[in-house]
Design a protein around this motif. Sequence first.
Motif, PDB file in Angstrom:
ATOM      1  N   VAL A  77       0.822  -1.211   0.000  1.00 60.55           N
ATOM      2  CA  VAL A  77       0.000   0.000   0.000  1.00 60.55           C
ATOM      3  C   VAL A  77       0.860   1.267   0.000  1.00 60.55           C
ATOM      4  O   VAL A  77       0.614   2.165  -0.812  1.00 60.55           O
ATOM      5  CB  VAL A  77      -1.037  -0.012   1.142  1.00 60.55           C
ATOM      6  N   LEU A  86      -6.873  -5.698   1.243  1.00 56.66           N
ATOM      7  CA  LEU A  86      -5.927  -4.933   0.438  1.00 56.66           C
ATOM      8  C   LEU A  86      -6.645  -3.893  -0.424  1.00 56.66           C
ATOM      9  O   LEU A  86      -6.201  -2.752  -0.532  1.00 56.66           O
ATOM     10  CB  LEU A  86      -5.077  -5.861  -0.432  1.00 56.66           C
ATOM     11  N   SER A  90      -7.924  -1.070   1.831  1.00 61.68           N
ATOM     12  CA  SER A  90      -6.847  -0.190   2.286  1.00 61.68           C
ATOM     13  C   SER A  90      -6.380   0.746   1.177  1.00 61.68           C
ATOM     14  O   SER A  90      -5.969   1.873   1.451  1.00 61.68           O
ATOM     15  CB  SER A  90      -5.678  -0.998   2.847  1.00 61.68           C
ATOM     16  N   ARG A  91      -6.463   0.326  -0.067  1.00 54.27           N
ATOM     17  CA  ARG A  91      -6.101   1.230  -1.167  1.00 54.27           C
ATOM     18  C   ARG A  91      -7.054   2.420  -1.221  1.00 54.27           C
ATOM     19  O   ARG A  91      -6.628   3.538  -1.458  1.00 54.27           O
ATOM     20  CB  ARG A  91      -6.097   0.492  -2.498  1.00 54.27           C
ATOM     21  N   GLU A 145      -6.262   4.493   2.120  1.00 57.10           N
ATOM     22  CA  GLU A 145      -4.926   5.029   2.347  1.00 57.10           C
ATOM     23  C   GLU A 145      -4.261   5.650   1.122  1.00 57.10           C
ATOM     24  O   GLU A 145      -3.276   6.378   1.264  1.00 57.10           O
ATOM     25  CB  GLU A 145      -4.019   3.929   2.898  1.00 57.10           C
ATOM     26  N   VAL A 146      -4.762   5.366  -0.090  1.00 51.78           N
ATOM     27  CA  VAL A 146      -4.148   5.931  -1.296  1.00 51.78           C
ATOM     28  C   VAL A 146      -5.049   7.027  -1.860  1.00 51.78           C
ATOM     29  O   VAL A 146      -4.677   8.195  -1.866  1.00 51.78           O
ATOM     30  CB  VAL A 146      -3.861   4.839  -2.351  1.00 51.78           C
ATOM     31  N   CYS A 156      -3.351  -8.766  -7.667  1.00 46.56           N
ATOM     32  CA  CYS A 156      -3.192  -7.645  -6.728  1.00 46.56           C
ATOM     33  C   CYS A 156      -1.737  -7.497  -6.315  1.00 46.56           C
ATOM     34  O   CYS A 156      -1.269  -6.398  -6.101  1.00 46.56           O
ATOM     35  CB  CYS A 156      -4.069  -7.841  -5.499  1.00 46.56           C
TER      36      CYS A 156
END
Length: 148
Positions: free
Chosen positions: A8, A45, A48-49, A52-53, A144
Amino acid sequence: MKTVEDLVPRVAAKARATSRTLPPVAGAEEVTSAEAALGFPLPPLLASRYREVANGGFGPDYQLLPLVGTGRTVPSEYRSERSASAEGETPYWPVGVLPILDWGCAMYAAVDCHSETAQVLLFEPNAMTDDGAHRLRRPRARTCATVP
């Protein structure tokens, strides 16, 4: 060796380096609300992208669809494909498979949220000569773990 936990921050750094403007991240409440609307959780995952991105708008070439907002979002594209699929004699869009990236020409990258590995699939309807029952397939060398 790189781990999933390293992924990430690496994606975030690459997104910031290659995008002029990134949308704000999706808040934890927005992710939870989207999951409730979908009826299943996002793979950790993927969630979280978005948290957090950015709320979509990043990726190589084509970009991740937003999870929340107006217009085309992951939930709206999912509902659209599920609805169109249900209208046909042979449904082609499975429950829990989220279109996350539009490749153009009706092609999607999609994540199977019900698989233990959150398998990434390619939806490619353009070369079909049958009834479309096998439109979702595994892409070659795209998972991924390999997305920068």
